[in-house]
Motif scaffolding. Structure first.
Motif, PDB file in Angstrom:
ATOM      1  N   GLN A  37       0.826  -1.212   0.000  1.00 17.32           N
ATOM      2  CA  GLN A  37       0.000   0.000   0.000  1.00 17.32           C
ATOM      3  C   GLN A  37       0.860   1.261   0.000  1.00 17.32           C
ATOM      4  O   GLN A  37       0.570   2.225  -0.712  1.00 17.32           O
ATOM      5  CB  GLN A  37      -0.951   0.004   1.212  1.00 17.32           C
ATOM      6  CG  GLN A  37      -1.977  -1.119   1.203  1.00 17.32           C
ATOM      7  CD  GLN A  37      -2.871  -1.106  -0.026  1.00 17.32           C
ATOM      8  OE1 GLN A  37      -3.139  -0.057  -0.617  1.00 17.32           O
ATOM      9  NE2 GLN A  37      -3.331  -2.285  -0.432  1.00 17.32           N
ATOM     10  N   LYS A  38       1.939   1.240   0.772  1.00 15.67           N
ATOM     11  CA  LYS A  38       2.832   2.415   0.811  1.00 15.67           C
ATOM     12  C   LYS A  38       3.518   2.623  -0.532  1.00 15.67           C
ATOM     13  O   LYS A  38       3.695   3.755  -0.991  1.00 15.67           O
ATOM     14  CB  LYS A  38       3.868   2.278   1.922  1.00 15.67           C
ATOM     15  CG  LYS A  38       4.715   3.544   2.081  1.00 15.67           C
ATOM     16  CD  LYS A  38       5.581   3.524   3.310  1.00 15.67           C
ATOM     17  CE  LYS A  38       6.361   4.846   3.416  1.00 15.67           C
ATOM     18  NZ  LYS A  38       7.286   4.840   4.564  1.00 15.67           N
ATOM     19  N   THR A  39       3.900   1.513  -1.177  1.00 16.21           N
ATOM     20  CA  THR A  39       4.503   1.605  -2.509  1.00 16.21           C
ATOM     21  C   THR A  39       3.536   2.275  -3.482  1.00 16.21           C
ATOM     22  O   THR A  39       3.921   3.169  -4.242  1.00 16.21           O
ATOM     23  CB  THR A  39       4.892   0.207  -3.019  1.00 16.21           C
ATOM     24  OG1 THR A  39       5.894  -0.343  -2.167  1.00 16.21           O
ATOM     25  CG2 THR A  39       5.416   0.267  -4.448  1.00 16.21           C
ATOM     26  N   MET A  40       2.288   1.859  -3.442  1.00 12.14           N
ATOM     27  CA  MET A  40       1.274   2.416  -4.340  1.00 12.14           C
ATOM     28  C   MET A  40       1.008   3.887  -4.038  1.00 12.14           C
ATOM     29  O   MET A  40       0.814   4.701  -4.941  1.00 12.14           O
ATOM     30  CB  MET A  40      -0.022   1.613  -4.234  1.00 12.14           C
ATOM     31  CG  MET A  40       0.107   0.153  -4.675  1.00 12.14           C
ATOM     32  SD  MET A  40       0.682  -0.038  -6.376  1.00 12.14           S
ATOM     33  CE  MET A  40      -0.752   0.561  -7.268  1.00 12.14           C
ATOM     34  N   GLU A  41       1.022   4.253  -2.768  1.00 18.32           N
ATOM     35  CA  GLU A  41       0.714   5.641  -2.373  1.00 18.32           C
ATOM     36  C   GLU A  41       1.852   6.603  -2.684  1.00 18.32           C
ATOM     37  O   GLU A  41       1.617   7.729  -3.117  1.00 18.32           O
ATOM     38  CB  GLU A  41       0.410   5.694  -0.867  1.00 18.32           C
ATOM     39  CG  GLU A  41      -0.896   5.030  -0.473  1.00 18.32           C
ATOM     40  CD  GLU A  41      -0.994   4.804   1.026  1.00 18.32           C
ATOM     41  OE1 GLU A  41      -0.120   5.310   1.776  1.00 18.32           O
ATOM     42  OE2 GLU A  41      -1.944   4.105   1.448  1.00 18.32           O
ATOM     43  N   THR A  42       3.093   6.165  -2.461  1.00 17.34           N
ATOM     44  CA  THR A  42       4.239   7.075  -2.587  1.00 17.34           C
ATOM     45  C   THR A  42       4.934   7.005  -3.937  1.00 17.34           C
ATOM     46  O   THR A  42       5.644   7.943  -4.315  1.00 17.34           O
ATOM     47  CB  THR A  42       5.287   6.771  -1.501  1.00 17.34           C
ATOM     48  OG1 THR A  42       5.820   5.452  -1.732  1.00 17.34           O
ATOM     49  CG2 THR A  42       4.670   6.859  -0.112  1.00 17.34           C
ATOM     50  N   LEU A  66      13.880   3.391  -5.699  1.00 18.19           N
ATOM     51  CA  LEU A  66      13.320   2.667  -6.837  1.00 18.19           C
ATOM     52  C   LEU A  66      11.969   3.303  -7.127  1.00 18.19           C
ATOM     53  O   LEU A  66      11.019   3.106  -6.363  1.00 18.19           O
ATOM     54  CB  LEU A  66      13.157   1.180  -6.505  1.00 18.19           C
ATOM     55  CG  LEU A  66      14.448   0.388  -6.289  1.00 18.19           C
ATOM     56  CD1 LEU A  66      14.144  -0.968  -5.674  1.00 18.19           C
ATOM     57  CD2 LEU A  66      15.208   0.227  -7.600  1.00 18.19           C
ATOM     58  N   ASN A  67      11.896   4.081  -8.194  1.00 15.56           N
ATOM     59  CA  ASN A  67      10.651   4.761  -8.543  1.00 15.56           C
ATOM     60  C   ASN A  67       9.732   3.802  -9.290  1.00 15.56           C
ATOM     61  O   ASN A  67      10.094   3.259 -10.335  1.00 15.56           O
ATOM     62  CB  ASN A  67      10.939   6.005  -9.384  1.00 15.56           C
ATOM     63  CG  ASN A  67      11.682   7.064  -8.588  1.00 15.56           C
ATOM     64  OD1 ASN A  67      11.413   7.273  -7.407  1.00 15.56           O
ATOM     65  ND2 ASN A  67      12.636   7.733  -9.218  1.00 15.56           N
ATOM     66  N   LEU A  68       8.547   3.622  -8.736  1.00 13.05           N
ATOM     67  CA  LEU A  68       7.598   2.651  -9.263  1.00 13.05           C
ATOM     68  C   LEU A  68       7.126   3.015 -10.670  1.00 13.05           C
ATOM     69  O   LEU A  68       6.767   4.161 -10.933  1.00 13.05           O
ATOM     70  CB  LEU A  68       6.381   2.564  -8.330  1.00 13.05           C
ATOM     71  CG  LEU A  68       5.253   1.628  -8.769  1.00 13.05           C
ATOM     72  CD1 LEU A  68       5.726   0.180  -8.777  1.00 13.05           C
ATOM     73  CD2 LEU A  68       4.043   1.807  -7.856  1.00 13.05           C
ATOM     74  N   VAL A  69       7.127   2.012 -11.563  1.00 11.12           N
ATOM     75  CA  VAL A  69       6.583   2.171 -12.910  1.00 11.12           C
ATOM     76  C   VAL A  69       5.352   1.280 -13.091  1.00 11.12           C
ATOM     77  O   VAL A  69       4.315   1.727 -13.566  1.00 11.12           O
ATOM     78  CB  VAL A  69       7.648   1.857 -13.987  1.00 11.12           C
ATOM     79  CG1 VAL A  69       7.030   1.876 -15.380  1.00 11.12           C
ATOM     80  CG2 VAL A  69       8.804   2.836 -13.894  1.00 11.12           C
ATOM     81  N   ASP A  70       5.473   0.011 -12.663  1.00 10.95           N
ATOM     82  CA  ASP A  70       4.369  -0.931 -12.880  1.00 10.95           C
ATOM     83  C   ASP A  70       4.504  -2.102 -11.920  1.00 10.95           C
ATOM     84  O   ASP A  70       5.615  -2.444 -11.493  1.00 10.95           O
ATOM     85  CB  ASP A  70       4.396  -1.433 -14.329  1.00 10.95           C
ATOM     86  CG  ASP A  70       3.199  -2.305 -14.673  1.00 10.95           C
ATOM     87  OD1 ASP A  70       2.072  -1.916 -14.313  1.00 10.95           O
ATOM     88  OD2 ASP A  70       3.391  -3.364 -15.286  1.00 10.95           O
ATOM     89  N   ILE A  71       3.368  -2.699 -11.569  1.00 11.81           N
ATOM     90  CA  ILE A  71       3.364  -3.909 -10.743  1.00 11.81           C
ATOM     91  C   ILE A  71       2.483  -4.958 -11.415  1.00 11.81           C
ATOM     92  O   ILE A  71       1.356  -4.660 -11.814  1.00 11.81           O
ATOM     93  CB  ILE A  71       2.835  -3.640  -9.319  1.00 11.81           C
ATOM     94  CG1 ILE A  71       3.742  -2.649  -8.583  1.00 11.81           C
ATOM     95  CG2 ILE A  71       2.751  -4.945  -8.527  1.00 11.81           C
ATOM     96  CD1 ILE A  71       3.325  -2.387  -7.151  1.00 11.81           C
ATOM     97  N   LYS A  72       3.015  -6.176 -11.491  1.00 12.93           N
ATOM     98  CA  LYS A  72       2.241  -7.307 -11.997  1.00 12.93           C
ATOM     99  C   LYS A  72       2.256  -8.404 -10.950  1.00 12.93           C
ATOM    100  O   LYS A  72       3.258  -8.610 -10.259  1.00 12.93           O
ATOM    101  CB  LYS A  72       2.827  -7.824 -13.306  1.00 12.93           C
ATOM    102  CG  LYS A  72       2.626  -6.905 -14.491  1.00 12.93           C
ATOM    103  CD  LYS A  72       3.159  -7.544 -15.764  1.00 12.93           C
ATOM    104  CE  LYS A  72       2.810  -6.704 -16.985  1.00 12.93           C
ATOM    105  NZ  LYS A  72       3.409  -5.379 -16.962  1.00 12.93           N
ATOM    106  N   ASN A  73       1.134  -9.107 -10.850  1.00 13.30           N
ATOM    107  CA  ASN A  73       0.996 -10.228  -9.936  1.00 13.30           C
ATOM    108  C   ASN A  73       1.100 -11.520 -10.729  1.00 13.30           C
ATOM    109  O   ASN A  73       0.641 -11.578 -11.870  1.00 13.30           O
ATOM    110  CB  ASN A  73      -0.367 -10.132  -9.244  1.00 13.30           C
ATOM    111  CG  ASN A  73      -0.422 -10.885  -7.946  1.00 13.30           C
ATOM    112  OD1 ASN A  73       0.572 -11.433  -7.497  1.00 13.30           O
ATOM    113  ND2 ASN A  73      -1.589 -10.912  -7.340  1.00 13.30           N
ATOM    114  N   ASP A  74       1.685 -12.567 -10.147  1.00 11.35           N
ATOM    115  CA  ASP A  74       1.813 -13.805 -10.900  1.00 11.35           C
ATOM    116  C   ASP A  74       0.508 -14.598 -10.885  1.00 11.35           C
ATOM    117  O   ASP A  74      -0.479 -14.186 -10.273  1.00 11.35           O
ATOM    118  CB  ASP A  74       2.992 -14.637 -10.387  1.00 11.35           C
ATOM    119  CG  ASP A  74       2.674 -15.400  -9.117  1.00 11.35           C
ATOM    120  OD1 ASP A  74       1.707 -15.046  -8.421  1.00 11.35           O
ATOM    121  OD2 ASP A  74       3.406 -16.362  -8.817  1.00 11.35           O
TER     122      ASP A  74
END
Length: 199
Positions: A37-42, A66-74
């Motif tokens: 959640q913190k990764t998504m918020e910040t 590490l600046n977030l670009v995208d997240i995928k779930n397996d």
């Protein structure tokens, strides 16, 4: 995104960090729901540190975020693939990756071919190596070969023999890579120019 944090007794799942541009794997960390959640918020990749027993934003001390670009779930919903843009080296040792490998762009076969051209340029006997012999003849001869191959590609493009067209295209690309190195560049330098033109 349905993430199953319950598969671990501690509510932690692996998070594989991949450079969004080079596609190299940078590190492996663990996230719980709060870290996610913190990764998504910040927009800064945040883990749960098993050694510190708390949330840990990568770069909070070093500045190497590490600046977030995208997240995928397996497919099982219990492992994340996170694409990020690294600010500086990722590993605490100062290396680009936690596997001590450089985080460089790699184009597979083309990068290997560029390495071969460089080796022939630097080490090969020009009497034994076609590439070395071209370098020995100088920039004008190399540029002439690129021009000749480009004309051949145009001629074959107007005919119906796809095999000849592809063969001449391969010759053109090969000699162009030689010309780039004769000028002190690699294909990635050209790609960076093309990227700069994106709108």
């Amino acid at each position: 995104m349905e993430i199953d944090f319950s598969k671990s007794a501690h509510g932690l799942i692996p998070a594989i960090i991949q450079d969004s541009e080079t596609k190299n794997v940078l590190m492996l960390g663990y996230m719980n729901d709060e870290a996610f959640q913190k990764t998504m918020e910040t927009g800064k990749v945040t883990f749960f540190s098993r050694s510190k027993q708390r949330l840990w934003t990568k770069g909070e001390e070093s500045g190497h975020f590490l600046n977030l670009v995208d997240i995928k779930n397996d497919c099982d919903g219990d492992t994340l693939l996170i694409q990020a843009q690294p600010v500086g080296p990722t590993c605490h040792t100062g290396a680009d990756t936690c596997w001590q490998t450089p985080n460089e762009m790699n184009y597979g076969f083309i990068s290997n071919l560029e390495s071969t051209i460089q080796t022939r340029k630097e080490n090969a006997d020009y009497e034994q190596s076609y590439v070395a012999s071209l370098f020995a003849k100088g920039i004008n001869k190399i540029a002439q070969k690129v021009g000749e191959e480009a004309v051949e590609v145009v001629i074959e493009a107007k005919d119906d023999n796809d095999d000849l067209f592809l063969s001449e295209s391969a010759d053109l690309l090969f000699h162009y890579l030689i010309l780039l190195q004769a000028k002190g560049y690699k294909l990635n330098d050209v790609i960076e120019v093309l990227k700069s033109r994106q709108k």
